[in-house]
Design a protein around this motif. Sequence first.
Motif, PDB file in Angstrom:
ATOM      1  N   SER A 303       0.848  -1.192   0.000  1.00  0.00           N
ATOM      2  CA  SER A 303       0.000   0.000   0.000  1.00  0.00           C
ATOM      3  C   SER A 303       0.879   1.237   0.000  1.00  0.00           C
ATOM      4  O   SER A 303       1.900   1.270   0.702  1.00  0.00           O
ATOM      5  CB  SER A 303      -0.862   0.050   1.266  1.00  0.00           C
ATOM      6  N   HIS A 314      -4.340   6.753  -3.619  1.00  0.00           N
ATOM      7  CA  HIS A 314      -3.883   5.646  -2.782  1.00  0.00           C
ATOM      8  C   HIS A 314      -3.796   4.386  -3.648  1.00  0.00           C
ATOM      9  O   HIS A 314      -4.711   4.081  -4.404  1.00  0.00           O
ATOM     10  CB  HIS A 314      -4.844   5.419  -1.616  1.00  0.00           C
ATOM     11  N   LEU A 315      -2.698   3.670  -3.509  1.00  0.00           N
ATOM     12  CA  LEU A 315      -2.517   2.432  -4.273  1.00  0.00           C
ATOM     13  C   LEU A 315      -2.537   1.236  -3.336  1.00  0.00           C
ATOM     14  O   LEU A 315      -1.915   1.262  -2.281  1.00  0.00           O
ATOM     15  CB  LEU A 315      -1.159   2.417  -4.988  1.00  0.00           C
ATOM     16  N   ALA A 316      -3.254   0.207  -3.724  1.00  0.00           N
ATOM     17  CA  ALA A 316      -3.231  -1.042  -2.946  1.00  0.00           C
ATOM     18  C   ALA A 316      -3.016  -2.190  -3.925  1.00  0.00           C
ATOM     19  O   ALA A 316      -3.810  -2.364  -4.852  1.00  0.00           O
ATOM     20  CB  ALA A 316      -4.547  -1.221  -2.197  1.00  0.00           C
ATOM     21  N   ARG A 338     -14.597   0.033  -0.923  1.00  0.00           N
ATOM     22  CA  ARG A 338     -14.055   1.402  -0.846  1.00  0.00           C
ATOM     23  C   ARG A 338     -15.031   2.391  -1.495  1.00  0.00           C
ATOM     24  O   ARG A 338     -15.209   3.518  -1.020  1.00  0.00           O
ATOM     25  CB  ARG A 338     -12.691   1.461  -1.551  1.00  0.00           C
ATOM     26  N   MET A 527       1.369   7.121   2.947  1.00  0.00           N
ATOM     27  CA  MET A 527      -0.088   6.976   2.854  1.00  0.00           C
ATOM     28  C   MET A 527      -0.852   8.037   3.633  1.00  0.00           C
ATOM     29  O   MET A 527      -0.630   8.216   4.819  1.00  0.00           O
ATOM     30  CB  MET A 527      -0.500   5.626   3.417  1.00  0.00           C
ATOM     31  N   HIS A 530      -5.808   6.654   2.149  1.00  0.00           N
ATOM     32  CA  HIS A 530      -6.708   5.517   2.341  1.00  0.00           C
ATOM     33  C   HIS A 530      -7.749   5.870   3.402  1.00  0.00           C
ATOM     34  O   HIS A 530      -7.484   6.626   4.329  1.00  0.00           O
ATOM     35  CB  HIS A 530      -5.964   4.221   2.641  1.00  0.00           C
ATOM     36  N   TRP A 534      -7.495   0.636  10.505  1.00  0.00           N
ATOM     37  CA  TRP A 534      -7.690  -0.725  11.013  1.00  0.00           C
ATOM     38  C   TRP A 534      -7.209  -0.893  12.460  1.00  0.00           C
ATOM     39  O   TRP A 534      -7.446  -1.942  13.061  1.00  0.00           O
ATOM     40  CB  TRP A 534      -6.955  -1.730  10.116  1.00  0.00           C
ATOM     41  N   LEU A 538      -7.087  -4.368  15.574  1.00  0.00           N
ATOM     42  CA  LEU A 538      -5.892  -5.210  15.688  1.00  0.00           C
ATOM     43  C   LEU A 538      -5.744  -5.755  17.105  1.00  0.00           C
ATOM     44  O   LEU A 538      -6.123  -5.107  18.086  1.00  0.00           O
ATOM     45  CB  LEU A 538      -4.635  -4.400  15.325  1.00  0.00           C
ATOM     46  N   THR A 674     -12.007  -7.585   3.595  1.00  0.00           N
ATOM     47  CA  THR A 674     -10.619  -7.238   3.941  1.00  0.00           C
ATOM     48  C   THR A 674     -10.368  -5.754   3.691  1.00  0.00           C
ATOM     49  O   THR A 674      -9.325  -5.229   4.069  1.00  0.00           O
ATOM     50  CB  THR A 674      -9.588  -8.069   3.150  1.00  0.00           C
ATOM     51  N   GLY A 710      -1.154 -10.922   7.156  1.00  0.00           N
ATOM     52  CA  GLY A 710      -1.553  -9.954   8.184  1.00  0.00           C
ATOM     53  C   GLY A 710      -2.825  -9.202   7.824  1.00  0.00           C
ATOM     54  O   GLY A 710      -3.051  -8.095   8.294  1.00  0.00           O
ATOM     55  N   ARG A 711      -3.652  -9.795   6.962  1.00  0.00           N
ATOM     56  CA  ARG A 711      -4.885  -9.109   6.563  1.00  0.00           C
ATOM     57  C   ARG A 711      -6.078  -9.727   7.283  1.00  0.00           C
ATOM     58  O   ARG A 711      -6.382 -10.907   7.116  1.00  0.00           O
ATOM     59  CB  ARG A 711      -5.091  -9.201   5.045  1.00  0.00           C
ATOM     60  N   LEU A 712      -6.742  -8.915   8.085  1.00  0.00           N
ATOM     61  CA  LEU A 712      -7.908  -9.384   8.834  1.00  0.00           C
ATOM     62  C   LEU A 712      -9.137  -9.424   7.934  1.00  0.00           C
ATOM     63  O   LEU A 712      -9.212  -8.677   6.953  1.00  0.00           O
ATOM     64  CB  LEU A 712      -8.182  -8.431   9.999  1.00  0.00           C
TER      65      LEU A 712
HETATM   66  P1  AMP Z   1      -5.117  -0.543   1.796  1.00  0.00           P
HETATM   67  O1  AMP Z   1      -6.157   0.521   1.748  1.00  0.00           O
HETATM   68  O2  AMP Z   1      -5.622  -1.895   1.489  1.00  0.00           O
HETATM   69  O3  AMP Z   1      -3.929  -0.161   0.979  1.00  0.00           O
HETATM   70  O4  AMP Z   1      -4.619  -0.604   3.302  1.00  0.00           O
HETATM   71  C1  AMP Z   1      -4.002   0.477   3.930  1.00  0.00           C
HETATM   72  C2  AMP Z   1      -3.454   0.018   5.249  1.00  0.00           C
HETATM   73  O5  AMP Z   1      -4.519  -0.406   6.099  1.00  0.00           O
HETATM   74  C3  AMP Z   1      -2.546  -1.194   5.128  1.00  0.00           C
HETATM   75  O6  AMP Z   1      -1.205  -0.814   4.945  1.00  0.00           O
HETATM   76  C4  AMP Z   1      -2.734  -1.884   6.454  1.00  0.00           C
HETATM   77  O7  AMP Z   1      -1.926  -1.280   7.436  1.00  0.00           O
HETATM   78  C5  AMP Z   1      -4.158  -1.570   6.803  1.00  0.00           C
HETATM   79  N1  AMP Z   1      -5.062  -2.664   6.373  1.00  0.00           N
HETATM   80  C6  AMP Z   1      -5.706  -2.749   5.205  1.00  0.00           C
HETATM   81  N2  AMP Z   1      -6.448  -3.845   5.135  1.00  0.00           N
HETATM   82  C7  AMP Z   1      -6.270  -4.493   6.293  1.00  0.00           C
HETATM   83  C8  AMP Z   1      -6.778  -5.702   6.820  1.00  0.00           C
HETATM   84  N3  AMP Z   1      -7.641  -6.461   6.123  1.00  0.00           N
HETATM   85  N4  AMP Z   1      -6.376  -6.084   8.032  1.00  0.00           N
HETATM   86  C9  AMP Z   1      -5.523  -5.334   8.741  1.00  0.00           C
HETATM   87  N5  AMP Z   1      -5.023  -4.171   8.292  1.00  0.00           N
HETATM   88  C10 AMP Z   1      -5.376  -3.742   7.089  1.00  0.00           C
END
Ligand code: AMP
Length: 935
Positions: A303, A314-316, A338, A527, A530, A534, A538, A674, A710-712
Amino acid sequence: MPEGVMKAWLESSHLSGGNTAYIEELYESYLDNSQSVSAEWREVFQQLPKIEGADVEYHHSAVREEFRELAKQGHKTVVVSSGGDAKQVKVLQLINAFRFRGHQNANLDPLGIWQREKVRDLQLSHHDLSENDFDKEFNVGSFAVGQDTMKLGDLYKALQKTYVGSIGAEYMHITSTGEKRWLQSRLESVQSQAKLTVDEKEEVLKGLIAADGLEKYLGAKFPGAKRFSLEGGDALIPMLKEIITRAGSHGTKEVVVGMAHRGRLNVLVNVMGKNPNKLFDEFAGKTDEALGSGDVKYHQGYSSDFVTPGGNVHLALAFNPSHLEIVNPVVMGSVRARQDRRGCDQGDLVLPVTIHGDSAIAGQGVVQETFNMSQARAFKVGGTIRIVVNNQVGFTTSKQEDTRSGEYCTDIAKMVQAPILHVNGDDPEAVILATQVALDYRNTFKRDVVIDLVCYRRHGHNEADEPNATQPIMYQKVKKHPTPRQLYADKLNAEGSISAAKSKELTEYYRKLLDEGQCTVEQWRPMTEHSVDWTPYLGHDWDDAYEASLSMEKIKALAESISSYPESHPVQSRVKKIYDDRVKMAKGEKLLDWGFAENLAYASIVDDGQRVRITGQDSGRGTFFHRHAVLHNQEDASQYVPLQNIREGQGPFDVHDSVLSEVSVLAFEYGYTTAEPAGLTIWEAQFGDFANCAQVVFDQFISSGEQKWGRLCGLTMLLPHGYEGQGPEHSSARLERYLQLCADHNMQVCIPSTPAQVFNMLRRQVVRPMRRPLVVMSPKSLLRHPLAVSSLEELASGVFHNVIGEVDKDIKAEKVERVVFCSGKVYYELLEQRRKNEQKNVAIIRVEQLYPFPEAEFAKELEQYQHVKQFVWCQEEPQNQGAWYCSQHHFRAMLPEGTYLTYAGRKPSAAPAVGYMSVHVKEQQALVNEALTVE
Ligand code: AMP
């Protein structure tokens, strides 16, 4: 119909195969400007049936039908009309031929291996035209060059440049005239040539330098290590940067990318801005062992933010398993979450980009499912840009006749009429034009679009492979073929826009960045863009304390609200009866059944301002006629959803009957959850065993995503399960499969047995801050079981009981000689049989959460049975299935010293259930009797 026209029509290769699109095209020209077609065609079109209320536009279907009829009649005895009009028709036909079939002769393959037959329709002679006509002026119809007429010589050149150069545009399968016209105007007006400034060219060159530079650097520093090099498909890097920059300039706030391993490290470093030092550490084997079980570097997501003239984007990059195409619906789900969060229903603010391999996009069924979802209400995301890195080989398989049955690897995209822009990966400027057109198409029409980047693979499947063993000719060519960077640098030098010295300087600068371990993406930013935090989710465990109770006043008000609907909305009589009963339940005059309790759980969540999203086949009604969240007006078929009408400002309640798929829908919902920790997201299987089709999503994402990446994920899955004699296919949700996947507290597996339990289980999933998947064996016959009822008080308590001890007051612990453990519907059969037997010496304990195993609650229930010697696990499933093998160690560990656990259930079986009702009944009775028999 005029005879000359008929002859022209019958003799055209477009039409002799029943290809009516040509006529349609001519007809469109006529609609634009009636003078653009010959007098003969004009006459024909004027005779076509008119639609009421429309001045000129007729149904295209009517045009097609008319010509189909004529074709059937087989008018052969016709005379050729001569002169200018006939040639004019031919010229329009020539334009059309290029639009239809130019892509088949476009210059797409950098290696020149892809041999294609010459398309006769693209030759002048095929249209009775020749160079002798070059100086004659013709009307060009809708050919979008900004002039009505052209000399044939100029037109022919323009057609070749536009349609058989480095871009092969395939779009004439689109039925919307507006979309076709739009694409024509974008390509024809510039004759498929990108008009780049020197600065823009430098940016493209930098992208190619980066793509090439990183691979060379990794190759030298870590020889033989797997990196799934992008080399050959280098243009992907400037392409992605162009997409992000242009999207950002038009207001996009987030871009979510999904891709398999090919070129992934390159994208991570050169687009996402991952620090190269971090990547080098991973190559060197340095890991962050605190992070679960981890994953290989070419599956890692990332990210970051990327600055554009329109602000930060924002890039994911989505985490991805080796299963190539499965990430596509995951990306779409993430994007939809999103978009929903940003209140963007047109898809403008969040853009999905998926990157495919040529073999995989043609080979894997989930691609079809994903396209099918692309415009469906529950899943649409305003179009996805789908890029194929078409290196013309999949691992060691490269022959077209082995990899697919269609002409192009992208043929599947035509099912949703997506335009497909094939482009030569060695012509980066053409790549940029194709990219701009694709992005603008997506943003204008909110539909999927495909860019087929035709390229090659410089090395083997990975860097330890020897590709010459299986692709000798291809690799002889590859070896001699200059890199895209070299080719473009030479071109820019030759045209005088960027000197060789400048290119060298840029190359050295890139190398210096790598040497110094600096981010290589100028546009990278930390970042900020976004939209969700989260951190509150955690570090929680499933048994952390939480408070979910509701006041009786509140629950009654909610019950009343969702059991009513407008009088002006007549519903079907069985549904009315269910709602009439709900009114009684709301008043406390009747105990609550499953459907009402479940709806009440949703009501309490949306009333709290949170979101509920449910998808699945038949979810609005419920497969088993129990939910009725959507009420269908019997007079006008309009819908009323009580859960959307609780109060002003409530959370959204979205229930969608899904497309008939499991794997892509479940993957979508995984992606959704997620990316969105708040609210409740549910996927419901029609029957539990259909989830088999989604096995990859359970294995590769749901059960292991947190450990690997590490993705919840707080997704809830309702899987109808229960042995009711319906045969092998609809009895079992294959509980054993989920239990076998359980470890590290990765997910929860629950079998609630009462309405209050389902209510509190669903609420717990939202109220508790822990976000872990919840697999539910949900009931079928229990939905209407007279004993499976609860009081409003039980619901209001807010407690989900992981274990339910003996509830029958007549059973005194000290008299108990045998304790039966069970889960799910068999409990009621045991209970009824025990009552029938008038037994007082058997206690029944229900385990409502099989994983994580609720040790403390289970132990507490057993305290009163320390004198008992007989403990038995009773299940409906065959012995090799159900919970027996996966859970018995949990039960055993809790039993009093010197006691043992036996099994009462079906014997092992290959099929989940028998096909005959009579056998089922006998088996069921036997296992219940066995469980209750005190030895
Ligand atoms: P993203 O918008 O997917 O790029 O996520 C931005 C940040 O949010 C990531 O770098 C993580 O720190 C956190 N994050 C995103 N998705 C999750 C997830 N499913 N579980 C835990 N942390 C997350």
